[in-house]
Design a protein around this motif. Structure first.
Motif, PDB file in Angstrom:
ATOM      1  N   GLU A   1      32.227   5.980  -5.530  1.00 50.76           N
ATOM      2  CA  GLU A   1      31.950   7.209  -4.815  1.00 50.76           C
ATOM      3  C   GLU A   1      33.324   7.132  -3.920  1.00 50.76           C
ATOM      4  O   GLU A   1      33.990   8.210  -3.783  1.00 50.76           O
ATOM      5  CB  GLU A   1      30.674   7.336  -4.338  1.00 50.76           C
ATOM      6  CG  GLU A   1      30.521   8.921  -3.948  1.00 50.76           C
ATOM      7  CD  GLU A   1      29.183   9.228  -3.413  1.00 50.76           C
ATOM      8  OE1 GLU A   1      29.059   9.901  -2.429  1.00 50.76           O
ATOM      9  OE2 GLU A   1      28.011   8.791  -4.021  1.00 50.76           O
TER      10      GLU A   1
ATOM     11  N   ILE B   1      36.465   7.450  -5.300  1.00 49.93           N
ATOM     12  CA  ILE B   1      36.769   8.705  -5.884  1.00 49.93           C
ATOM     13  C   ILE B   1      37.265   9.680  -4.930  1.00 49.93           C
ATOM     14  O   ILE B   1      38.245  10.451  -5.022  1.00 49.93           O
ATOM     15  CB  ILE B   1      35.522   9.373  -6.693  1.00 49.93           C
ATOM     16  CG1 ILE B   1      35.331   8.610  -7.936  1.00 49.93           C
ATOM     17  CG2 ILE B   1      35.698  11.009  -7.010  1.00 49.93           C
ATOM     18  CD1 ILE B   1      33.892   9.131  -8.302  1.00 49.93           C
TER      19      ILE B   1
ATOM     20  N   GLN C   1      40.621   9.518  -3.423  1.00 49.11           N
ATOM     21  CA  GLN C   1      41.668  10.143  -4.526  1.00 49.11           C
ATOM     22  C   GLN C   1      42.373   8.830  -5.079  1.00 49.11           C
ATOM     23  O   GLN C   1      43.526   9.222  -5.073  1.00 49.11           O
ATOM     24  CB  GLN C   1      42.708  11.137  -3.841  1.00 49.11           C
ATOM     25  CG  GLN C   1      41.897  12.327  -3.516  1.00 49.11           C
ATOM     26  CD  GLN C   1      42.567  13.672  -2.869  1.00 49.11           C
ATOM     27  OE1 GLN C   1      43.499  13.129  -2.311  1.00 49.11           O
ATOM     28  NE2 GLN C   1      42.524  14.741  -3.351  1.00 49.11           N
TER      29      GLN C   1
ATOM     30  N   LYS D   1      28.279   6.366 -12.295  1.00 48.63           N
ATOM     31  CA  LYS D   1      29.326   6.483 -11.794  1.00 48.63           C
ATOM     32  C   LYS D   1      30.648   6.348 -12.452  1.00 48.63           C
ATOM     33  O   LYS D   1      31.772   7.047 -12.525  1.00 48.63           O
ATOM     34  CB  LYS D   1      29.485   5.847 -10.632  1.00 48.63           C
ATOM     35  CG  LYS D   1      28.547   6.077  -9.194  1.00 48.63           C
ATOM     36  CD  LYS D   1      29.325   7.747  -8.574  1.00 48.63           C
ATOM     37  CE  LYS D   1      28.247   8.277  -7.969  1.00 48.63           C
ATOM     38  NZ  LYS D   1      28.693   9.706  -7.456  1.00 48.63           N
TER      39      LYS D   1
ATOM     40  N   ILE E   1      33.780   8.877 -13.312  1.00 45.08           N
ATOM     41  CA  ILE E   1      35.071   8.436 -13.181  1.00 45.08           C
ATOM     42  C   ILE E   1      35.902   9.011 -14.594  1.00 45.08           C
ATOM     43  O   ILE E   1      36.868   9.617 -14.168  1.00 45.08           O
ATOM     44  CB  ILE E   1      35.441   7.095 -12.907  1.00 45.08           C
ATOM     45  CG1 ILE E   1      34.961   6.736 -11.551  1.00 45.08           C
ATOM     46  CG2 ILE E   1      36.870   6.594 -13.038  1.00 45.08           C
ATOM     47  CD1 ILE E   1      34.660   5.291 -11.275  1.00 45.08           C
TER      48      ILE E   1
ATOM     49  N   ILE F   1      40.036  10.143 -14.234  1.00 50.44           N
ATOM     50  CA  ILE F   1      40.732   9.198 -13.324  1.00 50.44           C
ATOM     51  C   ILE F   1      40.733   7.886 -14.395  1.00 50.44           C
ATOM     52  O   ILE F   1      39.792   7.551 -15.007  1.00 50.44           O
ATOM     53  CB  ILE F   1      39.728   8.572 -12.147  1.00 50.44           C
ATOM     54  CG1 ILE F   1      39.788   9.808 -11.155  1.00 50.44           C
ATOM     55  CG2 ILE F   1      40.499   7.580 -11.421  1.00 50.44           C
ATOM     56  CD1 ILE F   1      38.617   9.471 -10.247  1.00 50.44           C
TER      57      ILE F   1
END
Length: 347
Positions: free
Chosen positions: A115, A118, A121, A136, A140, A145
């Motif tokens: 997290e 993320i 960035q 998670k 992603i 990503i």
């Protein structure tokens, strides 16, 4: 001595080097070929003036942070530590910084770390996840990503992966024991099953089956953790419950070294009375007494493969099919494996 970073601009560097600002940008960002001579001029000017490129400004335009996250289950693991170090160096050469998150084999810590990556960035994430049920990781991927798994496979997750052929490595290890006459071979398994440990266990079983050997269930023991003590306790259990065992294969060098100690504490010499082989080829394994036989985990090849996948994704290969690179490990014949004892059952 160079001027303060605050006052030095890319124009100053260009003037000092006698080139255009575009050339300076291409050299620093590696966005276009520039001759070695001009590169040296630019780098010399950067060093002289003390210029520090402000990638934050660039990232506002390109939406890139020039950072990549690495999820690592244990930084104390010698092999994983070396892997992280090599990945960091390779990515740095491509202009990226690495944020390393150590999860200590804790799924909750892993989720929080992902997290954080993320929110920061990160341009891409490399993961050696704790388990296979992380929502998670799927998040992603859904966010677009780039995600690369290192030595792990997760069914249904759309991510690139670079994996070691652990099934082959385990098969080779057990074949080596069998070639020395061993048939009663115990196995110290991982605490919780993951794709790599499932493959190792399969390799162990397939090697035995190839020689007509069916091990009893008691020949496989799961270690209670990832420490020397866990390997020690697992080996004690194996030897106490199955006194006919003449060899032990451990999923991990640390567990194998614990098994060596357990054998000696049971009055067994290694390899004269008990042969032991590990997995990973950790540097310490070649300095033990006896020198540990093991399967070398290909750190350099894995690091290069992971970085290749990440960089190719970041260079506009979005939407391409997921790719998997498979790397073959190899056996190191140390001093902890010997012929089966002449008095062993079935000899």
């Amino acid at each position: 001595m160079g001027r303060s970073n605050r006052s030095v601009t890319i124009s100053d560097v260009a003037h000092e080097a006698g080139v255009s600002t575009a050339t300076v940008s291409h050299v620093l960002n590696k966005t276009r070929y520039v001759s070695d001579e001009l590169c040296e001029q630019v780098q010399a000017a950067v060093k002289k003036l003390g210029y520090y490129p402000n990638k934050l400004i660039g990232s506002l335009r390109t939406k890139k942070s020039y950072t990549i996250g690495l999820i690592l289950p244990s930084s104390s693991n010698e092999t994983l530590g070396l892997l992280a170090e090599r990945i960091q160096k390779l990515l740095f050469e491509h202009g990226y910084n690495l944020i390393i998150c150590n999860t200590s084999y804790d799924a909750e810590i892993e989720a929080r770390a992902l997290e954080t990556l993320i929110m920061k960035q990160s341009d891409a994430i490399i993961a050696i996840p704790v388990g296979e049920a992380s929502s998670k990781l799927h998040e992603i991927v859904s966010l677009g990503i780039p995600l690369v798994l290192a030595d792990r496979k997760i069914k249904g997750l759309r991510a690139d992966s670079a994996v070691v052929d652990n099934r082959h490595g385990a098969f080779e290890a057990v074949e080596y024991l069998i070639s020395n006459g061993h048939r009663n071979i115990g196995y110290i398994d991982r605490k919780t099953a993951q794709s790599h440990s499932i493959d190792q266990r399969q390799g162990y079983l397939e090697a035995l089956q190839a020689h007509g050997i069916t091990p009893p269930h008691s020949y496989i023991v799961s270690a209670s953790g990832y420490s020397y003590e866990a390997g020690y306790d697992a080996a004690k259990h194996l030897m106490d419950k199955n006194p006919e065992i003449t060899a032990i294969f451990a999923y991990y060098d640390v567990a194998a070294l614990g098994a060596v100690r357990a054998a000696y504490d049971r009055g067994k010499r290694v390899p004269e009375d008990m042969s032991i082989i590990g997995y990973d080829g950790m540097p310490f394994s070649q300095f033990t007494q006896p020198r540990l036989s093991t399967v070398l985990f290909p750190v350099e090849q894995l690091a290069q493969s992971v970085c290749k996948l990440v960089i190719s994704r970041l260079q506009s290969e979005e939407g391409a099919e997921s790719r998997a690179i498979i790397i073959t490990p190899h056996l190191i014949q140390g001093e902890s494996v010997g012929p089966v004892p002449s008095a062993a059952p079935g000899k």
